[in-house]
Design a protein around this motif. Structure first.
Motif, PDB file in Angstrom:
ATOM      1  N   GLN A   1     -13.355  -8.501   2.357  1.00  0.00           N
ATOM      2  CA  GLN A   1     -11.913  -8.701   2.477  1.00  0.00           C
ATOM      3  C   GLN A   1     -11.254  -7.464   3.090  1.00  0.00           C
ATOM      4  N   LEU A   2     -11.712  -6.298   2.694  1.00  0.00           N
ATOM      5  CA  LEU A   2     -11.170  -5.055   3.244  1.00  0.00           C
ATOM      6  C   LEU A   2     -11.364  -5.012   4.757  1.00  0.00           C
ATOM      7  N   GLU A   3     -12.535  -5.394   5.198  1.00  0.00           N
ATOM      8  CA  GLU A   3     -12.825  -5.366   6.627  1.00  0.00           C
ATOM      9  C   GLU A   3     -11.927  -6.325   7.397  1.00  0.00           C
ATOM     10  N   GLY A   4     -11.476  -7.381   6.757  1.00  0.00           N
ATOM     11  CA  GLY A   4     -10.600  -8.347   7.412  1.00  0.00           C
ATOM     12  C   GLY A   4      -9.156  -7.890   7.529  1.00  0.00           C
ATOM     13  N   LEU A   5      -8.809  -6.792   6.886  1.00  0.00           N
ATOM     14  CA  LEU A   5      -7.434  -6.303   6.928  1.00  0.00           C
ATOM     15  C   LEU A   5      -7.185  -5.513   8.195  1.00  0.00           C
ATOM     16  N   THR A   6      -6.138  -5.876   8.906  1.00  0.00           N
ATOM     17  CA  THR A   6      -5.800  -5.171  10.146  1.00  0.00           C
ATOM     18  C   THR A   6      -4.368  -4.655  10.141  1.00  0.00           C
ATOM     19  N   ASP A   7      -3.496  -5.315   9.423  1.00  0.00           N
ATOM     20  CA  ASP A   7      -2.087  -4.944   9.404  1.00  0.00           C
ATOM     21  C   ASP A   7      -1.750  -4.191   8.117  1.00  0.00           C
ATOM     22  N   ASN A   8      -0.547  -3.700   8.076  1.00  0.00           N
ATOM     23  CA  ASN A   8      -0.023  -3.037   6.889  1.00  0.00           C
ATOM     24  C   ASN A   8       1.247  -3.772   6.452  1.00  0.00           C
ATOM     25  N   PRO A   9       1.081  -4.988   5.905  1.00  0.00           N
ATOM     26  CA  PRO A   9       2.278  -5.785   5.583  1.00  0.00           C
ATOM     27  C   PRO A   9       3.107  -5.173   4.472  1.00  0.00           C
ATOM     28  N   VAL A  10       4.383  -5.466   4.556  1.00  0.00           N
ATOM     29  CA  VAL A  10       5.301  -5.108   3.476  1.00  0.00           C
ATOM     30  C   VAL A  10       5.008  -6.044   2.309  1.00  0.00           C
ATOM     31  N   LEU A  11       5.004  -5.486   1.107  1.00  0.00           N
ATOM     32  CA  LEU A  11       4.739  -6.253  -0.107  1.00  0.00           C
ATOM     33  C   LEU A  11       5.810  -5.949  -1.136  1.00  0.00           C
ATOM     34  N   VAL A  12       5.852  -6.774  -2.163  1.00  0.00           N
ATOM     35  CA  VAL A  12       6.688  -6.511  -3.331  1.00  0.00           C
ATOM     36  C   VAL A  12       5.745  -6.300  -4.501  1.00  0.00           C
ATOM     37  N   LEU A  13       5.921  -5.194  -5.201  1.00  0.00           N
ATOM     38  CA  LEU A  13       5.146  -4.916  -6.404  1.00  0.00           C
ATOM     39  C   LEU A  13       5.972  -5.333  -7.603  1.00  0.00           C
ATOM     40  N   LYS A  14       5.415  -6.234  -8.414  1.00  0.00           N
ATOM     41  CA  LYS A  14       6.077  -6.661  -9.647  1.00  0.00           C
ATOM     42  C   LYS A  14       5.395  -5.959 -10.811  1.00  0.00           C
ATOM     43  N   GLN A  15       6.207  -5.398 -11.693  1.00  0.00           N
ATOM     44  CA  GLN A  15       5.670  -4.673 -12.842  1.00  0.00           C
ATOM     45  C   GLN A  15       6.579  -4.911 -14.045  1.00  0.00           C
ATOM     46  N   SER A  16       5.963  -5.070 -15.195  1.00  0.00           N
ATOM     47  CA  SER A  16       6.728  -5.270 -16.429  1.00  0.00           C
ATOM     48  C   SER A  16       6.559  -4.082 -17.355  1.00  0.00           C
ATOM     49  N   TYR A  17       7.644  -3.694 -17.973  1.00  0.00           N
ATOM     50  CA  TYR A  17       7.657  -2.668 -19.006  1.00  0.00           C
ATOM     51  C   TYR A  17       8.501  -3.191 -20.148  1.00  0.00           C
ATOM     52  N   ASP A  18       7.880  -3.306 -21.311  1.00  0.00           N
ATOM     53  CA  ASP A  18       8.564  -3.870 -22.476  1.00  0.00           C
ATOM     54  C   ASP A  18       9.190  -5.211 -22.095  1.00  0.00           C
ATOM     55  N   GLN A  19      10.495  -5.312 -22.185  1.00  0.00           N
ATOM     56  CA  GLN A  19      11.187  -6.557 -21.842  1.00  0.00           C
ATOM     57  C   GLN A  19      11.738  -6.541 -20.420  1.00  0.00           C
ATOM     58  N   THR A  20      11.457  -5.456 -19.686  1.00  0.00           N
ATOM     59  CA  THR A  20      12.014  -5.296 -18.353  1.00  0.00           C
ATOM     60  C   THR A  20      10.961  -5.590 -17.293  1.00  0.00           C
ATOM     61  N   SER A  21      11.351  -6.353 -16.300  1.00  0.00           N
ATOM     62  CA  SER A  21      10.485  -6.620 -15.164  1.00  0.00           C
ATOM     63  C   SER A  21      11.160  -6.055 -13.929  1.00  0.00           C
ATOM     64  N   ILE A  22      10.404  -5.268 -13.149  1.00  0.00           N
ATOM     65  CA  ILE A  22      10.997  -4.685 -11.951  1.00  0.00           C
ATOM     66  C   ILE A  22      10.215  -5.124 -10.718  1.00  0.00           C
ATOM     67  N   GLU A  23      10.887  -5.079  -9.590  1.00  0.00           N
ATOM     68  CA  GLU A  23      10.267  -5.353  -8.301  1.00  0.00           C
ATOM     69  C   GLU A  23      10.567  -4.178  -7.390  1.00  0.00           C
ATOM     70  N   VAL A  24       9.509  -3.695  -6.718  1.00  0.00           N
ATOM     71  CA  VAL A  24       9.638  -2.525  -5.865  1.00  0.00           C
ATOM     72  C   VAL A  24       9.039  -2.843  -4.501  1.00  0.00           C
ATOM     73  N   ALA A  25       9.722  -2.453  -3.460  1.00  0.00           N
ATOM     74  CA  ALA A  25       9.177  -2.620  -2.113  1.00  0.00           C
ATOM     75  C   ALA A  25       8.024  -1.649  -1.915  1.00  0.00           C
ATOM     76  N   THR A  26       6.961  -2.128  -1.301  1.00  0.00           N
ATOM     77  CA  THR A  26       5.784  -1.308  -1.059  1.00  0.00           C
ATOM     78  C   THR A  26       5.084  -1.854   0.179  1.00  0.00           C
ATOM     79  N   ASN A  27       3.894  -1.398   0.446  1.00  0.00           N
ATOM     80  CA  ASN A  27       3.105  -1.944   1.549  1.00  0.00           C
ATOM     81  C   ASN A  27       1.625  -1.863   1.200  1.00  0.00           C
ATOM     82  N   LEU A  28       0.811  -2.488   2.011  1.00  0.00           N
ATOM     83  CA  LEU A  28      -0.610  -2.571   1.728  1.00  0.00           C
ATOM     84  C   LEU A  28      -1.265  -1.191   1.643  1.00  0.00           C
TER      85      LEU A  28
END
Length: 168
Positions: free
Chosen positions: A89-116
């Motif tokens: 799968q790693l070898e098939g990666l060519t781009d660096n797409p923008v992603l959203v990272l979802k993470q939960s802490y206690d009762q809070t869920s956050i979304e952060v912009a990131t990339n591959l």
């Protein structure tokens, strides 16, 4: 992608480990690892890469939703198979797409912009941490296994140590 060789180095360390442990050693609970096994640490690390690769088509990565595959943490061949799939799968990666990272802490869920690339760096550093713990666990029940130089050591630490040797 410039980060691929660094990912391969981590995969090589995991491959060396898996090829040098029996299933019994791999799945043995070690007190020094807070009553976990090397297999659990490997499975955990592989699950992060798996989550990332599965999230790419969706544009969303959520490490909290990783699968906890008990078979993977008890069987070195299964883990080697997973590593092989991840390498493909790693070898098939060519781009660096923008992603959203979802993470939960206690009762809070956050979304952060990131990339591959950023998430691959996170997975590398996360795995290095677990490899360092595994190295400690190996001293308990397989002390004669000679690990490759740099096993479980961050690249920045290796570079720092090398610079200190040159200046000494």
């Amino acid at each position: 992608m410039e980060i691929k060789p660094a990912v391969h180095r981590i995969f090589d360390q995991l491959t060396f480990l898996l090829e040098n442990l029996t299933n019994e050693e791999y799945s043995k609970i070690a007190e020094v690892l807070s009553c976990s096994s090397i297999g659990q640490h490997v499975r955990h690390s592989l699950a992060f890469f798996t989550c990332l690769f599965q999230g790419i088509p969706l544009g969303v990565v959520n490490y909290d939703e990783r699968e906890r595959d008990v078979f993977l943490e008890n069987n070195t061949l299964e883990a080697l198979g997973c590593l092989s799939q991840l390498s493909e799968q790693l070898e098939g990666l060519t781009d660096n797409p923008v992603l959203v990272l979802k993470q939960s802490y206690d009762q809070t869920s956050i979304e952060v912009a990131t990339n591959l690339s950023r998430e691959l760096i996170y997975c590398i550093e996360h795995t290095v941490h677990h490899l360092a713990l595994i190295k400690i666990g190996l001293k308990e029940f397989k002390p004669d296994l000679v690990l490759p130089k740099g096993f479980g050591v961050a690249c920045s630490t290796i570079k720092y140590r090398q610079s200190r040797q040159v200046s000494a």
